[in-house]
Design an enzyme around this catalytic site. Structure first.
Site, PDB file in Angstrom:
ATOM      1  N   GLY A 266       1.318  -1.109  -0.159  1.00  0.00           N
ATOM      2  CA  GLY A 266       0.156  -0.079   0.069  1.00  0.00           C
ATOM      3  C   GLY A 266       0.817   1.405   0.057  1.00  0.00           C
ATOM      4  N   ASP A 267       2.224   0.681  -0.254  1.00  0.00           N
ATOM      5  CA  ASP A 267       2.488   2.240   0.159  1.00  0.00           C
ATOM      6  C   ASP A 267       3.817   1.774  -1.245  1.00  0.00           C
ATOM      7  OD1 ASP A 267       3.973   4.403   0.482  1.00  0.00           O
ATOM      8  OD2 ASP A 267       3.062   4.883   2.173  1.00  0.00           O
TER       9      ASP A 267
END
Length: 521
Positions: A266-267
Site C-alpha cells: 500500500g506504499d
C-alpha cells in the site's frame, strides 16, 4: 494459496486493467514456482539452508513451552527462548526453530550469533494487543514518531547492537495482523507509532531471507543504523490500500543487498531513508553502498523504489538493476523538500521493465511533512548524478514528472535507451521538467529541453562489484528429530566470506564484536 491471496488483494482496485491482471498472473505463477524451488532441502530428518553463519546449538520453540494453536500467547516463550539461547553467543551460536503451527506473540528481541528459523507451515502471528508491544523512544534521527506525538511501539521482531543475526525459514510466514492498526490509523486514534514487523537497530551482519511476510501494521522490514545486510528471497504482501505498508526500508544503513523479492504494498515497495529534517541532519548517518536487484513490485499508489522522503542524513551510491513493476504509481521516485537538507547522489538504475504506470520518472522537491515546526526551511537538499538506462515501459500515463526546488535545482540527470509506450488515455503533457537539468539519449517520447539530447551516449552504471556481493553463504542444517534440548547443528560446508571493503580487510560477516543490547529483559 499464494495466487489466490494476491489476486484477492488486487481485486480491491478496479483500476487494474485486464492486460495487467494477465501479466500479473504470469508473474505470480513464476514467483510461486520460485518460492517452491526455494523450499530448503530436507534429507530424511535433516533440513538444510543457506546462511551467513551456521550454529552449534539448536532448540525448538516447543522446548520452552510454545503452543501453536493461534490463540495462546507465546510472547513470554519467545523471550525466554532467546534469553536462554543467548548463553551460546560465544560458543558457536544458536538457532531457534519455529515448527509448523500458528504461534501468537507480541514483541521480542533477538540476540547475537543467532538464527530464527521459521519452518514451512509455521506462522508467527503478531498479537493485536497493544500491551504486547513495549513503548520505546522515537528514533534519534527522526525526533518524533511517524504516526503521533508519542513514542513507538516496539517492532514484532527486533534487537539492538547485535552481531550476526539470521531471520530465515523454509518459506514460513510472519503475519502482522495489521488491519486493527490500519483502522486506528485511519480513525486518528494513534498517539504512538505503529510497530514495524522486523527492525534490527545498531546492528551488523544481518540476513533476512526465505520468508513470506503479510499484513504488517506499518513498515515491514526496517533495518536502521546498521550495516552488512542481506535481504533476499522474500514475498511481502499487504492490501494495496493499506497505510504505510512499505516493503523494505533501509534507513541510515551501509552495505546492503536486497534481491529476489516480490512485494505487493500500500506504499513504496522499497524506500531508502536516512532520517527526518533537523534530527536526521544532526544524526548525520547516510544510507550508502546498497544494491537492489530482481525486485518485482505492485504498488498502485506509490513508488517501486523511493529515495526519501526522510533522507536528511544523505543517500549515496545506490544501485538498482533488473526491476519489474506492475500497476504501480512510479518507477524510482526522489522525494524531498526544503528542511530535509543533505543529498541524494550517485544513483544508478539499469534495466527496468514497467507495466501500467502513472509515471516512469518522478522527482518531488515539495514534500511537506515535518516532525515539528523546528525544521530549517533553508536546509535544502542537493540532488545530483542520477542515472537511468535501459528502461522499457508500457501503458504509461505520463513519461516524466520531474520537479526540483526553485533556487535549488536538481542536477546531473542522465536518461539513456528509454522506450515508453503510452496508455489509451495518456496525459496531454508527457514531460514536466521544472528546476531540473541533465542529459538524455535515445529516449521515447522525446524528453523536455532540460534533458539535453546528447546523441548516442550510455548513462553510467558501475562495473565493480558491491562489497556485500562478495559474501558467500554457508550451508547449514538442523535435525527435526529432537533429542532433548541443546541439539547440535551440523555444518555441511564452510565458505569463508572475503569482503575487502576497508583498509584492514575486515570481513563483515565474521566480525568478532559481541552485541548484547538486543536481549529481552
Amino acid at each position: 494459496m499464494f495466487i489466490t491471496k494476491t489476486t484477492m488483494r488486487l481485486d480491491q482496485r478496479s483500476a487494474i486493467s485486464t492486460n495487467s491482471i494477465t501479466t500479473l498472473l504470469i508473474f505470480v505463477s513464476i514467483t510461486a514456482s520460485t518460492v517452491n524451488c526455494r523450499r530448503h532441502v530436507s534429507d530424511g530428518s535433516d533440513v538444510t539452508y543457506a546462511a551467513i553463519n551456521c550454529r552449534k546449538h539448536t532448540a525448538f520453540l516447543t522446548d520452552f513451552g510454545g503452543v501453536g494453536d493461534g490463540k495462546t500467547s507465546n510472547t513470554a516463550v519467545f523471550r525466554s527462548a532467546v534469553q536462554n539461547l543467548s548463553q551460546f553467543e560465544n560458543d558457536g551460536g544458536s538457532q531457534l526453530i519455529v515448527p509448523p503451527g500458528k504461534w501468537l506473540t507480541g514483541s521480542f528481541n533477538l540476540t547475537s550469533h543467532f538464527t530464527l528459523f521459521i519452518q514451512f507451515g509455521a506462522v508467527v502471528l503478531a498479537s493485536q494487543d497493544e500491551g504486547e508491544y513495549p513503548l520505546i523512544e522515537p528514533l534519534p534521527s527522526y525526533g518524533a514518531g511517524r504516526d503521533g506525538p508519542g513514542g513507538r511501539f516496539s517492532s514484532l521482531i527486533g534487537g539492538s547492537h547485535l552481531t550476526d543475526v539470521v531471520i530465515t525459514g523454509d518459506n514460513g510466514t510472519i503475519d502482522g495482523q495489521g488491519s486493527i492498526w490500519w483502522d486506528k490509523f485511519h480513525q486518528k486514534k494513534l498517539k504512538n507509532t505503529r510497530p514495524y514487523l522486523i527492525e534490527p537497530m545498531y546492528s551488523t551482519q544481518i540476513q533476512i531471507s526465505n520468508l513470506t511476510l503479510v499484513d504488517s501494521p506499518s513498515w515491514f522490514v526496517h533495518p536502521v543504523y546498521s550495516s552488512d545486510i542481506i535481504i533476499q528471497d522474500l514475498t511481502i504482501l499487504a492490501p494495496v490500500d493499506s497505510p504505510n505498508t512499505d516493503g523494505i526500508d533501509p534507513d541510515s544503513c551501509k552495505n546492503v543487498k536486497i534481491q529476489d523479492v516480490f512485494i505487493v504494498s500500500g506504499d513504496d515497495c522499497i524506500a531508502v531513508k536516512s532520517g527526518w529534517d533537523e534530527y536526521g541532519i544532526k544524526f548525520g548517518m547516510p544510507t550508502e553502498q546498497a544494491i537492489i536487484r530482481r525486485l518485482t513490485c505492485i504498488s498502485p499508489d506509490s513508488a517501486v523504489i523511493a529515495l526519501g522522503s526522510e533522507m536528511s542524513g544523505g543517500i549515496k551510491n545506490i544501485r538498482a538493476e533488473d526491476i519489474t513493476a506492475i500497476n504501480s504509481e512510479s518507477g524510482v521516485r526522489i522525494k524531498t523538500g526544503p528542511g530535509r537538507g543533505a543529498y541524494v547522489t550517485d544513483i544508478f538504475v539499469d534495466k527496468m521493465t514497467l507495466h501500467t504506470m502513472k509515471y516512469v520518472f518522478w522527482t518531488t522537491g515539495a514534500y511537506g511533512q515535518h516532525p515539528d515546526p523546528g525544521y530549517d526551511p533553508k536546509a535544502l537538499p542537493k540532488i545530483d548524478r542520477i542515472n537511468y538506462r535501459n528502461v522499457v515501459a508500457d501503458d504509461v500515463q505520463m513519461a516524466g514528472n520531474m520537479g526540483g526546488i526553485e533556487g535549488d535545482p536538481f542536477t546531473g540527470f542522465c536518461l539513456s535507451n528509454v522506450t515508453i509506450g503510452l496508455s489509451d488515455k495518456p496525459k496531454k503533457v508527457q514531460w514536466n521538467c521544472t528546476d531540473v537539468s541533465g542529459v538524455s539519449s535515445n529516449v521515447t517520447p522525446e524528453p523536455c529541453d532540460a534533458l539535453v539530447d546528447k546523441g548516442t551516449i550510455e548513462c553510467e552504471y558501475p562495473s565493480d562489484p558491491v562489497p556485500i556481493d562478495t559474501v558467500q553463504m554457508q550451508t547449514c542444517s538442523f535435525s527435526t528429530q529432537k533429542d532433548g534440548f541443546r541439539l547440535h547443528a551440523r555444518k555441511l560446508s564452510r565458505l569463508d566470506a572475503v569482503l575487502d571493503y576497508d583498509d584492514a580487510g575486515a570481513n563483515p560477516m565474521h566480525d568478532p564484536r559481541r552485541g548484547r543490547g538486543g536481549r529481552n529483559p
